[in-house]
Design a protein around this motif. Structure first.
Motif, PDB file in Angstrom:
ATOM      1  N   ASN A  56       8.038  12.962  -7.086  1.00 37.65           N
ATOM      2  CA  ASN A  56       6.854  12.631  -6.382  1.00 37.65           C
ATOM      3  C   ASN A  56       6.747  10.906  -6.345  1.00 37.65           C
ATOM      4  N   ARG A  57       5.749  10.387  -5.560  1.00 40.20           N
ATOM      5  CA  ARG A  57       5.905   8.762  -5.544  1.00 40.20           C
ATOM      6  C   ARG A  57       5.848   7.990  -6.751  1.00 40.20           C
ATOM      7  N   GLY A  58       6.471   7.273  -6.975  1.00 38.20           N
ATOM      8  CA  GLY A  58       6.557   6.388  -7.976  1.00 38.20           C
ATOM      9  C   GLY A  58       7.324   6.853  -9.254  1.00 38.20           C
ATOM     10  N   GLU A  59       8.063   8.249  -9.291  1.00 43.29           N
ATOM     11  CA  GLU A  59       8.827   8.635 -10.230  1.00 43.29           C
ATOM     12  C   GLU A  59      10.224   8.245  -9.988  1.00 43.29           C
ATOM     13  N   LEU A  60      10.914   7.921 -11.290  1.00 39.64           N
ATOM     14  CA  LEU A  60      12.474   7.433 -11.125  1.00 39.64           C
ATOM     15  C   LEU A  60      13.131   9.013 -11.396  1.00 39.64           C
ATOM     16  N   PHE A  61      14.463   9.267 -10.720  1.00 39.10           N
ATOM     17  CA  PHE A  61      14.903  10.378 -10.936  1.00 39.10           C
ATOM     18  C   PHE A  61      16.541   9.925 -10.463  1.00 39.10           C
ATOM     19  N   GLY A  62      17.416  10.584 -11.492  1.00 38.05           N
ATOM     20  CA  GLY A  62      18.600  10.555 -11.559  1.00 38.05           C
ATOM     21  C   GLY A  62      19.434  11.770 -11.629  1.00 38.05           C
ATOM     22  N   VAL A 100      12.177  14.027   2.885  1.00 41.66           N
ATOM     23  CA  VAL A 100      12.036  12.753   2.241  1.00 41.66           C
ATOM     24  C   VAL A 100      11.073  12.208   3.072  1.00 41.66           C
ATOM     25  N   ALA A 101      10.064  11.703   2.237  1.00 44.66           N
ATOM     26  CA  ALA A 101       8.843  10.834   2.767  1.00 44.66           C
ATOM     27  C   ALA A 101       7.908  11.668   3.824  1.00 44.66           C
ATOM     28  N   GLY A 102       7.910  12.894   3.696  1.00 44.44           N
ATOM     29  CA  GLY A 102       7.226  13.859   4.524  1.00 44.44           C
ATOM     30  C   GLY A 102       8.221  14.162   5.814  1.00 44.44           C
ATOM     31  N   ASP A 148       0.988  -1.382   0.069  1.00 49.02           N
ATOM     32  CA  ASP A 148      -0.003  -0.008   0.186  1.00 49.02           C
ATOM     33  C   ASP A 148       0.761   1.172  -0.111  1.00 49.02           C
ATOM     34  N   PHE A 149       1.798   1.222   0.539  1.00 47.67           N
ATOM     35  CA  PHE A 149       2.837   2.256   0.782  1.00 47.67           C
ATOM     36  C   PHE A 149       3.367   2.776  -0.524  1.00 47.67           C
ATOM     37  N   ALA A 150       3.681   1.741  -1.376  1.00 41.59           N
ATOM     38  CA  ALA A 150       4.284   2.080  -2.874  1.00 41.59           C
ATOM     39  C   ALA A 150       3.469   2.350  -3.707  1.00 41.59           C
ATOM     40  N   HIS A 151       2.080   2.127  -3.585  1.00 44.97           N
ATOM     41  CA  HIS A 151       1.051   2.321  -4.555  1.00 44.97           C
ATOM     42  C   HIS A 151      -0.211   3.239  -4.496  1.00 44.97           C
ATOM     43  N   GLU A 152      -0.232   3.454  -3.089  1.00 49.62           N
ATOM     44  CA  GLU A 152      -1.173   4.645  -2.599  1.00 49.62           C
ATOM     45  C   GLU A 152      -0.879   6.052  -2.535  1.00 49.62           C
ATOM     46  N   PRO A 153      -1.456   6.865  -3.498  1.00 49.75           N
ATOM     47  CA  PRO A 153      -0.939   8.141  -3.556  1.00 49.75           C
ATOM     48  C   PRO A 153      -1.471   8.836  -2.329  1.00 49.75           C
ATOM     49  N   SER A 154      -0.445   9.800  -1.859  1.00 45.91           N
ATOM     50  CA  SER A 154      -0.677  10.568  -0.564  1.00 45.91           C
ATOM     51  C   SER A 154      -0.834  11.896  -0.972  1.00 45.91           C
ATOM     52  N   GLY A 155      -0.329  12.390  -2.227  1.00 46.45           N
ATOM     53  CA  GLY A 155      -0.435  13.809  -2.431  1.00 46.45           C
ATOM     54  C   GLY A 155       0.809  14.298  -2.056  1.00 46.45           C
ATOM     55  N   LYS A 156       1.590  14.007  -1.446  1.00 44.35           N
ATOM     56  CA  LYS A 156       2.696  14.514  -0.965  1.00 44.35           C
ATOM     57  C   LYS A 156       3.919  14.057  -1.547  1.00 44.35           C
TER      58      LYS A 156
END
Length: 92
Positions: free
Chosen positions: A51-57, A86-88, A17-25
């Motif tokens: 944002n959650r689910g994005e990959l960044f380098g 990080v993560a709020g 749920d942590f990886a796939h539930e959007p929190s808006g933050k």
């Protein structure tokens, strides 16, 4: 942009749920982050949102502040100014 990644080969294992539930933050947020070492500015007023689910380098030449930014995000380096979270959770 949302990227759905299931690292399990067994589809019967429920997705976290942590990886796939959007929190808006945002997962990572830097606001006007600067890091100085004496008179040398390693990072100058960096603003970044991942944002959650994005990959960044990080790409850039030597001395651009990539490693310093990663150290800030992992709590291993102090900020001279600005805010980082990080993560709020805000980093010192």
């Amino acid at each position: 942009m949302t990227i759905d990644v299931n690292l399990s080969r067994n589809s019967s294992i429920p997705k976290s749920d942590f990886a796939h539930e959007p929190s808006g933050k945002p997962m990572i947020e830097l606001s006007d982050v600067s890091v100085k070492f004496g008179s040398h500015t390693a990072v100058d007023r960096l603003n970044l949102t991942v944002n959650r689910g994005e990959l960044f380098g990080f790409l850039g030449p030597n001395g651009a502040g990539k490693t310093t930014t990663i150290r800030v995000l992992t709590g291993q380096g102090p900020l001279t100014s600005g805010q980082a979270s990080v993560a709020g959770h805000f980093l010192p």
